[in-house]
Design an enzyme around this catalytic site. Structure first.
Site, PDB file in Angstrom:
ATOM      1  N   ASP A 136      56.321  21.009  15.259  1.00 40.02           N
ATOM      2  CA  ASP A 136      57.020  21.220  13.978  1.00 40.02           C
ATOM      3  C   ASP A 136      58.583  21.331  14.437  1.00 40.02           C
ATOM      4  O   ASP A 136      59.413  21.308  13.438  1.00 40.02           O
ATOM      5  CB  ASP A 136      56.428  22.223  13.062  1.00 40.02           C
ATOM      6  N   ASP A 461      44.806  29.506   6.822  1.00 34.41           N
ATOM      7  CA  ASP A 461      43.544  29.748   7.120  1.00 34.41           C
ATOM      8  C   ASP A 461      42.562  30.252   6.191  1.00 34.41           C
ATOM      9  O   ASP A 461      41.367  29.611   5.961  1.00 34.41           O
ATOM     10  CB  ASP A 461      43.404  30.472   8.619  1.00 34.41           C
TER      11      ASP A 461
END
Length: 755
Positions: A136, A461
């Site tokens: 990223d 998550d």
């Protein structure tokens, strides 16, 4: 294809733990907490506002312990038998492996390269694996490091498989010299492989020092004029496996990707990167199972993929109901004892309900579940129901849900129908892979809403995990020995505080969004006790307020001459409660092989992170809910030990892992994280000093020895701050923090004495 014969031994078995003694202890502690609350209610009219505040704090603590008791009631885990897999399964399924990195400064490229190498070398057919690394940060240095690592992999992978090497991350493996009993052939190969790894490390280190020369190579043209938050999509097939079935020494596919980022577009941090990984892998290899690991969590167990497949391929009524297999996050340094204990007891407890929560790394996912399927969409044999077929496989629906890409729609249909993936050339999918990485591709689709990793929280998550369980899916927990994955925890200090704040803020975001367990327990397919487990996790940030107040109450009562704890025989409730909890938590640590010192350090750090780091998640979430600001995902700095010391002498694995003379010290900086802890310490020291010099006359109904003991206990728990007052450098509390905390402490003392 799995053999359905029931006469063969199982690939895995569920192990349920029923320790009735621990249930009794949990209930006894809960009983003492309720007794204390009842005592306060009965004497509420005879006491002042301190009594009310203490009652509210203790009510919250009792609620938390009730949640803990529910979680730990029926612990379970799975034991897999990977050695049985080959005789039961004739054609192993493909697995796509994902590694995410975002910052070459905070996440050293050589660390990412080691994680990649450990995954490429696992014991699984190379033609069934593909590894995708998402960068990223769009860093040419990271790409260079991974490209060089792929060259070394052609030496490393055959070496690991030839000699069945246990540890398959080179930076860990080469910490120990070969045993004297090894053959001369092995010793020769070991030396050659080690030299090649050292060359790799030096090349990466040289490039880190001066990366300008990278721009001269044609392969790095895509990285020219790029910025971490402003660049086009880059997809590069670094290595394509063209070997046939049964070629053991081949290296699996390896693809480097970096999605497009523009300043005016939301990129949703790690969740957005994971969804791009899902799309690119779906176009190229479309494996039915996906593994994701953080860039610092290397594969420590060579059979880890086989262990997960034992769960997914076990023939039973519920085998098709398992959405993901989570391995515990374990660490090779000495900073993670608390997390290990938490996973061992609370992690197994949650696993015994509906399954463990997804922890963000070390997890195998089923692609169909990540594409939004609910448990009701499947028949008993795992095929799509007729209703789901009409719902999901209509082309116009797929384009609307998954994005306007014909290739993407085709791959989704194949994944949902569990069609085998044709072995196409990866380069044929490059154009489509570029397309699904555009900033606008997800616009008006279901990515991040009901498909893939869910957005709206920096704790992607936990947000994704509760979304999966809310659709009725279960999950499985395997805790093998040796650990499947290993990483390093940031040391106690600014990085640890930053990480804890990010976790607490992200979890609070989920608590207040549409995935909240407060909603799901009544109107979704998630089980009630599973909702309570999520509620326990999501309220981490909220605990900071009652814990902070309770750390100040003994000092206030000493200075104000007010009673905090019961008097006479009723004081035994508090003494017994504190004693039982300390002995219980100490037993949990020692039963896992940890020392008393480790237990105390954990208790201390729990108080510190709760009152210091988690506290800042409260204003973070308030500002977000009011629309004033947005939460930001800040990458935690990763570190790795060096194989060679500065003088060229080797360090053993024990020397690297074991604590040195400074490892137990807490690190400080001038950030606000350390202001609350310093303030708490100074207030309690001032109260003890005031008590010793007779600042207040302590009459019969006021404060006394119990409140003084409470202050002493708080000082002991904040011992790292007390030491920091006398240390210098990074181990000392900055003067700016001390002066601010001292000013607040003076105000608190004046208020307490004069009120």
């Amino acid at each position: 294809m799995a053999d359905s014969s029931s006469s063969l031994p199982p690939l895995c078995e569920k192990i349920s733990y029923k320790n009735y003694f621990l249930r009794v202890v949990d209930l006894t502690i809960l009983g003492f907490l309720f007794s204390l609350l009842l005592y306060r209610i009965l004497l509420m009219n005879q006491n002042n506002s301190v009594w009310v505040v203490a009652f509210l704090c203790e009510s919250f603590f009792s609620f938390i312990w009730l949640l803990i008791t529910s979680i730990k009631w029926s612990p379970a885990s799975y034991k897999s038998y990977p050695e049985r897999l080959d005789e039961r399964v004739h054609d192993l399924p493909s697995v796509d492996m994902f590694v995410t990195t975002a910052d070459p400064v905070r996440e050293p490229p050589i660390l990412v390269a080691n994680t990649l190498l450990s995954l490429l070398a696992v014991n699984y057919p190379a033609n069934k694996l593909a590894c995708y690394v998402s960068d990223d940060g769009c860093s040419p240095l990271t790409y260079f490091s991974l490209k060089e690592a792929s060259k070394f992999a052609k030496i490393w992978v055959p070496f690991c498989k030839k000699y069945n090497i246990k540890v398959r991350a080179p930076f860990r493996y080469f910490l120990n010299p070969p045993a004297a009993t090894e053959s001369s052939e092995f010793s020769k190969d070991w030396e050659i492989t080690k030299r090649e790894y050292e060359k790799l490390s030096r090349r990466v280190e040289d490039a880190t020092g001066d990366s300008h020369w990278l721009d001269a190579e044609d392969d790095f043209e895509d990285f020219s004029n790029t910025k971490p938050n402003d660049h086009s999509t880059i997809v590069k097939v670094v290595w394509e496996n063209k070997g046939g079935v049964g070629v053991e020494n081949e290296v699996p596919h390896f693809v480097y990707i970096s999605r497009e980022k523009r300043p005016n577009y939301l990129h949703h941090y790690k969740a957005g990167a994971m969804n791009f990984l899902v799309r690119v892998s779906g176009l190229m290899t479309n494996a039915p199972y996906m593994l994701n690991v953080d860039c610092d969590m290397y594969a420590n167990e060579a059979d880890v993929v086989r262990q997960a497949m034992c769960i997914f391929l076990q023939k039973s009524m519920n085998s098709n109901h398992c959405a993901f297999v989570q391995f515990p996050q374990e660490f090779y340094d000495s900073n993670a004892d608390e997390l290990t204990v938490l996973q061992s007891y609370l992690g197994r407890g949650i696993a015994g309900i509906q399954g463990p929560t997804y922890a963000g790394s070390g997890c195998f996912h089923t692609r169909r579940v990540m594409y939004g399927l609910s448990i009701d969409d499947l028949e008993d044999d795992g095929s799509l129901s007729s209703l789901a077929t009409r719902k999901y496989l209509a082309e116009e629906n797929l384009a609307r849900e998954f994005g306007n890409s014909n290739e993407m729609v085709t791959s989704v249909v194949e994944a949902l129908q569990r069609k085998p993936n044709p072995q196409n050339t990866l380069a044929n999918s490059l154009e489509a892979a570029q397309e699904v990485g555009h900033c606008h591709f997800e616009y008006q689709t279901s990515w991040g809403k009901t498909i893939g990793w869910l957005y709206e929280s920096t704790a992607e998550d936990a947000n994704t995990s509760i979304g999966i369980h809310s659709r009725g899916w279960t999950s499985s927990y395997i805790s093998p020995k040796p650990p499947a994955f290993l990483g390093a925890m940031p040391p106690g200090g600014p990085e640890a505080m930053l990480q804890q704040r990010r976790w607490a803020t992200g979890l609070l975001e989920v608590l207040f969004n549409k995935q909240s367990p407060l909603i799901g327990m009544f109107c979704r397919k998630i089980r009630f006790r599973q909702s309570l487990a999520y509620l326990y996790i999501f309220t981490w940030g909220l605990r900071s307020i009652p814990e902070l107040i309770y750390c100040l109450l003994p000092a206030y009562c000493l200075l104000h001459n007010a009673a905090l704890f019961p008097k006479g025989v009723y004081l035994g409730i508090v003494v017994t409660l504190v004693g039982m909890h300390c002995l219980y938590s100490l037993w949990e640590f020692m039963s896992l092989g940890f020392s008393v010192q480790s237990w105390f350090a954990s208790q201390s750090f729990w108080r510190i992170k709760t009152t210091c780091s988690w506290l800042f998640s409260i204003p973070d979430i308030i500002l977000k809910l009011l629309g004033i600001s947005k939460t930001v995902f800040i990458v935690t700095k990763k570190t790795m030990p060096k194989t060679m010391s500065g003088s060229g002498s080797e360090k053993s694995q024990r020397e690297v892992d074991c604590p040195n003379q400074d490892s137990g010290k807490f690190e400080f900086d001038g950030s606000l994280y350390f202001l609350p802890g310093t303030f708490i310490l100074l207030v309690n020291l001032a109260a003890l000093a005031g008590c010793s010099v007779g600042l207040q006359r302590h009459r019969g109904g006021g404060s006394g020895l119990a409140e003084a003991c409470g202050c002493i206990l708080v000082v002991i728990l904040f011992l790292p701050f007390l030491k920091g007052m006398f240390e210098k450098g990074k181990y000392g509390i900055p003067w700016s923090t001390l002066s601010k905390a001292a000013f607040l402490a003076v105000l608190f003392v004046v208020f307490s004495v004069g009120n």
